[in-house]
Write an enzyme that holds these catalytic residues in place. Structure first.
Site, mmCIF file in Angstrom:
data_model
loop_
_atom_site.group_PDB
_atom_site.id
_atom_site.type_symbol
_atom_site.label_atom_id
_atom_site.label_comp_id
_atom_site.label_asym_id
_atom_site.label_seq_id
_atom_site.Cartn_x
_atom_site.Cartn_y
_atom_site.Cartn_z
ATOM 1 N N ASN A 7 0.855 -1.181 0.000
ATOM 2 C CA ASN A 7 0.000 0.000 0.000
ATOM 3 C C ASN A 7 0.901 1.244 0.000
ATOM 4 O OD1 ASN A 7 -1.590 2.258 0.944
ATOM 5 N ND2 ASN A 7 -3.142 0.805 1.627
ATOM 6 N N HIS A 43 -5.634 3.520 -1.633
ATOM 7 C CA HIS A 43 -6.940 3.762 -0.999
ATOM 8 C C HIS A 43 -7.263 5.244 -1.126
ATOM 9 C CE1 HIS A 43 -9.806 2.695 2.529
ATOM 10 N NE2 HIS A 43 -10.252 3.771 1.901
ATOM 11 N N ARG A 45 -9.281 8.652 -1.008
ATOM 12 C CA ARG A 45 -10.385 9.173 -0.198
ATOM 13 C C ARG A 45 -10.873 10.486 -0.808
ATOM 14 N NH1 ARG A 45 -7.539 6.136 3.822
ATOM 15 N NH2 ARG A 45 -9.023 4.917 5.075
ATOM 16 N N HIS A 50 -4.070 11.806 0.443
ATOM 17 C CA HIS A 50 -2.883 11.032 0.055
ATOM 18 C C HIS A 50 -3.015 10.640 -1.425
ATOM 19 C CE1 HIS A 50 -5.724 7.972 1.389
ATOM 20 N NE2 HIS A 50 -5.522 8.276 2.656
ATOM 21 N N GLU A 70 -8.682 0.211 -2.950
ATOM 22 C CA GLU A 70 -9.553 0.133 -1.788
ATOM 23 C C GLU A 70 -10.363 1.416 -1.682
ATOM 24 O OE1 GLU A 70 -6.638 -2.433 1.210
ATOM 25 O OE2 GLU A 70 -7.002 -0.305 1.579
ATOM 26 N N THR A 101 -8.298 6.359 9.173
ATOM 27 C CA THR A 101 -7.927 5.079 8.598
ATOM 28 C C THR A 101 -9.084 4.126 8.814
ATOM 29 O OG1 THR A 101 -6.223 3.341 8.517
ATOM 30 C CG2 THR A 101 -6.834 4.191 10.702
ATOM 31 N N HIS A 191 -4.018 -4.576 7.696
ATOM 32 C CA HIS A 191 -4.125 -3.498 8.676
ATOM 33 C C HIS A 191 -3.242 -3.799 9.884
ATOM 34 C CE1 HIS A 191 -5.731 0.074 10.648
ATOM 35 N NE2 HIS A 191 -6.280 0.355 9.493
ATOM 36 N N ASP A 192 -2.234 -2.947 10.065
ATOM 37 C CA ASP A 192 -1.302 -3.016 11.190
ATOM 38 C C ASP A 192 -0.425 -4.261 11.199
ATOM 39 O OD1 ASP A 192 -2.157 -0.575 12.041
ATOM 40 O OD2 ASP A 192 -3.381 -1.303 13.691
ATOM 41 N N GLY A 214 1.001 -1.351 4.307
ATOM 42 C CA GLY A 214 1.435 -0.026 3.895
ATOM 43 C C GLY A 214 2.194 0.730 4.954
ATOM 44 N N HIS A 215 1.505 1.164 5.999
ATOM 45 C CA HIS A 215 2.103 2.078 6.979
ATOM 46 C C HIS A 215 3.396 1.517 7.566
ATOM 47 C CE1 HIS A 215 2.072 5.332 9.959
ATOM 48 N NE2 HIS A 215 2.518 4.422 10.802
#
Length: 240
Positions: A7, A43, A45, A50, A70, A101, A191-192, A214-215
């Site tokens: 991501n 993703h 938004r 971003h 996403e 998020t 996620h995470d 991603g993060h």
């Protein structure tokens, strides 16, 4: 084996903080592919804080692996963006406007009719559909009747509990994965997830097809470099 989709939202966040095109998102995505990523996830938004909508068009033109978009399908502009670009996969996430998020999956029971209505729009365009769900067997079972191809398990609870009791943290995900297999759904997760908790999750979840990260990955790249970091994640998945 489980694929790694990177991501790149956080790269876009860095670019947008100064305006212009540095870092170059397309160049970064191509570098991720070159270094071994098996997919690119974005993703977008509505506020484009971003990923910008134009980024999706630019990426679709050059990505050679799978592009996964996403987003919140309750936004008509998102639906139009996906249909215009026809990515390999769209992941439907029940975000609300302004959400920092994603923090929960679909209630696939309460939203059954809505999902049955929106999912065919993507499938008729030849796009694989995945929907974001919590590790709840009832939600997984109900997902199977929406017409989706896959589900993506929301793994924040697993990541939060991993360091205190990893067996307990992963138990609901194992159960959800088994239900997904029983009802014929493909399985993604995200996620995470990070270098610490990734291998244990991948080793214990049956039928896991793809992980979107991603993060943590982009943060690790600040210390270890993008090429080395992607290859560290791939090693956790048994790819190298």
């Amino acid at each position: 084996m489980t694929k790694l989709s990177v991501n790149i939202n956080k790269i876009a966040t860095l670019r947008n903080s100064r305006g212009g095109n540095n870092p170059d998102l397309v160049k970064a995505a191509l570098a991720c592919e070159h270094f071994g990523a098996e997919g690119i996830t974005v993703h977008p938004r509505p506020d484009e804080r971003h990923i910008r909508y134009q980024d999706v068009y630019d990426l679709k033109a050059v990505i050679k692996t799978e592009l996964n978009i996403e987003g919140n399908c309750q936004e008509q502009k998102f639906i139009e963006l996906v249909l215009a670009n026809k990515p390999a996969q769209v992941t439907l996430v029940p975000d609300v406007l302004g959400q920092i998020t994603s923090n929960h999956g679909w209630d696939t029971i309460a939203n059954q009719e809505y999902l049955k209505d929106v999912i065919p729009q993507f499938k008729e365009a030849g796009i694989r559909v995945s929907i974001f769900v919590d590790p709840n067997p009832k939600m997984v079972e109900a997902a199977a009747t929406t017409g989706t191809d896959r589900i993506e398990l929301y793994t924040e609870a697993y990541a939060r509990g991993y360091h205190t009791n990893k067996e307990q943290a992963i138990a609901p995900y194992i159960e959800a994965a088994k239900v997904a297999q029983e009802v014929g759904l493909g399985l993604n997760a995200g996620h995470d997830l990070d270098l610490h908790n990734l291998k244990y999750f991948a080793d214990h979840i049956p039928g896991l097809l793809e992980m979107s990260i991603g993060h943590a990955l982009i943060s690790d790249a600040l210390y270890s470099g993008l090429q080395n970091t992607i290859q560290m994640y791939l090693r956790r998945l048994g790819k190298l």
